[in-house]
Scaffold this active site. Structure first.
Site, PDB file in Angstrom:
ATOM      1  CB  CYS A 136      24.024  -1.155 -32.177  1.00 53.37           C
ATOM      2  SG  CYS A 136      24.497  -2.751 -32.864  1.00 53.37           S
TER       3      CYS A 136
ATOM      4  CB  CYS B   9      41.044  -3.463 -30.102  1.00 52.36           C
ATOM      5  SG  CYS B   9      40.243  -2.535 -31.418  1.00 52.36           S
TER       6      CYS B   9
ATOM      7  CB  CYS C  89      40.912  -8.657 -33.111  1.00 52.74           C
ATOM      8  SG  CYS C  89      40.078  -7.457 -32.044  1.00 52.74           S
TER       9      CYS C  89
ATOM     10  CB  CYS D 263      22.684  -7.586 -29.569  1.00 58.49           C
ATOM     11  SG  CYS D 263      23.786  -7.257 -28.182  1.00 58.49           S
TER      12      CYS D 263
ATOM     13  NE  ARG E 209      41.362  -1.363 -37.000  1.00 53.45           N
ATOM     14  CZ  ARG E 209      41.289  -2.364 -36.132  1.00 53.45           C
ATOM     15  NH1 ARG E 209      40.166  -2.615 -35.518  1.00 53.45           N
ATOM     16  NH2 ARG E 209      42.343  -3.097 -35.868  1.00 53.45           N
TER      17      ARG E 209
ATOM     18  CB  CYS F 163      38.416  -7.926 -36.208  1.00 49.94           C
ATOM     19  SG  CYS F 163      39.982  -7.070 -36.316  1.00 49.94           S
TER      20      CYS F 163
ATOM     21  CB  CYS G 108      24.499  -0.004 -28.287  1.00 48.18           C
ATOM     22  SG  CYS G 108      25.311  -1.165 -27.164  1.00 48.18           S
TER      23      CYS G 108
HETATM   24  S1  SF4 Z   1      27.015  -2.536 -30.171  1.00 45.14           S
HETATM   25 FE1  SF4 Z   1      25.280  -3.742 -30.939  1.00 45.14          FE
HETATM   26  S2  SF4 Z   1      26.035  -5.847 -30.972  1.00 45.14           S
HETATM   27 FE2  SF4 Z   1      27.427  -4.658 -29.652  1.00 45.14          FE
HETATM   28  S3  SF4 Z   1      26.598  -4.886 -27.607  1.00 45.14           S
HETATM   29 FE3  SF4 Z   1      25.677  -3.002 -28.422  1.00 45.14          FE
HETATM   30  S4  SF4 Z   1      23.726  -3.695 -29.341  1.00 45.14           S
HETATM   31 FE4  SF4 Z   1      24.982  -5.509 -29.014  1.00 45.14          FE
END
Ligand code: SF4
Length: 346
Positions: free
Chosen positions: A60, A188, A128, A53, A260, A97, A57
């Site tokens: 993540c 959500c 979802c 990705c 949730r 989801c 984040c």
């Molecule tokens: S949470 Fe993870 S998968 Fe979602 S946008 Fe951020 S880096 Fe990408």
């Protein structure tokens, strides 16, 4: 229903400051006014496309910015997704989801996503998706295909957000939520506890959600899952009472939303989970994996449900599925129809 009650930060802060047992009592009373306390809504989460990705984040393992042991996987085949949805329904889930580790879906992905939504709706499940930022046309195409919910978490307060994510702006998230709402899809959206935020950040996050024109119908409250290789892997553990308190305040501020208990549940003992349900949580993810991190095994959940006298909420679908299936069959087998989709070409 439009949100007439606008919360003030000081009211949210006051909730966080209440003596724990008093807060629990208040949350439980509100919960019982709006929901059957013995029912839990059950969702299953599947990763359609894993890893690589472009977002950063900090929590993540799917972010391409960090080195974790996660193996990236390409977009799943439609038939494999449908098979997973069928299994989820057999295990008692009412909502399926699906997440894709994207900044946003591309136009070429839209027929794939629309086809999946239609087929899963035909199984009689709610759908979802969480796919990143959406534009208005994508939101309305997903809505037309029958998507029930769109997940896009705010994660934390706008003040603390930039310490966690720099590749997507907070406002961009709010804009996506707005487009989703305008398209007629339910929202959500929730956050993560344990990012290093203060209690005030938690209050601000809940305030942001509660003061949306219509609060989210579904609010995932996650406990940080610390994954080695991510910048937050050494964060301090969240005190269970602080986590339960956040759920109770969310219940008080958003009385009719489903709250949730999401990521991090695997690390919680039965007693903590029971307190979360008492505080007003009434939805869980079910199954052994949450996108890429572990979740309690299904039979452990069933045993806990039995101990607590909880049962799965029946599937709540507002359409006649025979009618829907016929309509869909007509659409997808007619090459002239714009909904026609050649799955063999994917
Ligand atoms: S949470 Fe993870 S998968 Fe979602 S946008 Fe951020 S880096 Fe990408």
């Amino acid at each position: 229903m439009l949100n007439n009650h606008q919360w003030k930060l000081k009211d949210a802060q006051r909730c966080f400051e209440k003596p724990f047992l008093e807060l629990m009592f208040e949350a439980q009373q509100i919960h019982r006014k709006h929901f059957d306390p013995s029912q839990i809504q059950i969702s299953t989460l599947l990763s359609l496309k894993t890893g690589a990705c472009p977002e950063d984040c900090k929590y993540c393992p799917q972010s391409s910015h960090y080195k974790t042991n996660l193996k990236s996987e390409p977009l799943m085949k439609i038939q494999s997704v449908i098979e997973k949805a069928r299994q989820a329904k057999q295990s008692g889930s009412s909502r399926f989801c699906m997440g894709a580790a994207w900044k946003n879906p591309q136009e070429r992905d839209m027929p794939y996503l629309e086809q999946i939504i239609r087929e899963i709706k035909c199984l009689g499940l709610e759908t979802c998706m969480t796919l990143g930022t959406l534009n208005a046309s994508q939101a309305s195409r997903l809505a037309a295909a029958g998507l029930d919910f769109y997940n896009h978490n705010l994660d934390t307060s706008s003040r603390f957000y930039n310490s966690i994510i720099t590749t997507r702006k907070y406002q961009e998230r709010l804009d996506t939520l707005n487009k989703v709402r305008e398209a007629g899809i339910k929202i959500c959206s929730g956050g993560i506890i344990g990012l290093g935020e203060t209690v005030n950040d938690r209050a601000e996050l809940l305030l942001e959600l509660a003061n949306l024109p219509i609060p989210p119908e579904s609010i995932p409250i996650n406990m940080l899952v610390k994954v080695e290789g991510t910048p937050l892997s050494n964060n301090k553990d969240v005190d269970a009472f602080d986590f339960i308190r956040t759920i109770a305040v969310a219940r008080i501020m958003m009385p009719t939303s489903r709250i949730r208990l999401s990521a991090g549940r695997e690390k919680m003992n039965d007693q903590t989970q029971a307190m979360c349900f008492m505080a007003g949580a009434n939805s869980i993810f079910y199954g052994c994996k949450l996108l890429t991190t572990p979740n309690p095994k299904e039979n452990e959940d069933l045993m806990l449900f039995r101990k607590l006298g909880l049962r799965a909420e029946p599937i709540n679908i507002d359409r006649d599925y025979d009618e829907y299936k016929n309509e869909l069959n007509n659409q997808i087998t007619d090459k002239k129809n714009k909904q026609f989709y050649n799955a063999a070409a994917t």
